[in-house]
Design an enzyme around this catalytic site. Structure first.
Site, PDB file in Angstrom:
ATOM      1  CB  CYS A   1     -35.153 -48.976  71.058  1.00 38.74           C
ATOM      2  SG  CYS A   1     -34.571 -47.081  71.641  1.00 38.74           S
TER       3      CYS A   1
ATOM      4  CB  CYS B   1     -34.586 -46.080  75.303  1.00 33.85           C
ATOM      5  SG  CYS B   1     -35.427 -45.084  73.543  1.00 33.85           S
TER       6      CYS B   1
END
Length: 78
Positions: free
Chosen positions: A11, A14
């Site tokens: 994501c 991240c």
């Protein structure tokens, strides 16, 4: 050398976390190895239920959101 793992499904948070760790290491002149872990079984194996998670030298040090810049810089000093 410090070994970091960023745990998460890839994501945006991240990716932001991984880039922030790389940048802080560069600024501090600290050699790191950074690995991005996207396998959910491995993430859960670390006990992380909310991503992104950060593992430093085998120990979970953060989970559940993008860590603050000051927090990341502190990881480079410790």
């Amino acid at each position: 050398m410090k070994t970091f793992k960023v745990l998460g499904g890839g994501c945006r948070n991240c990716e932001v976390t991984a880039r922030a760790i790389e940048q802080a290491a560069k600024e501090a002149g600290v050699a790191i190895q950074l690995e991005k872990i996207t396998d959910m079984a491995e993430i859960l194996g670390h006990g992380v239920m909310s991503t992104p998670g950060v593992v430093l030298d085998g120990q979970v040090i953060h989970s559940g959101g993008v860590p603050a810049p000051d927090q990341i810089r502190a990881w480079m000093r410790d």
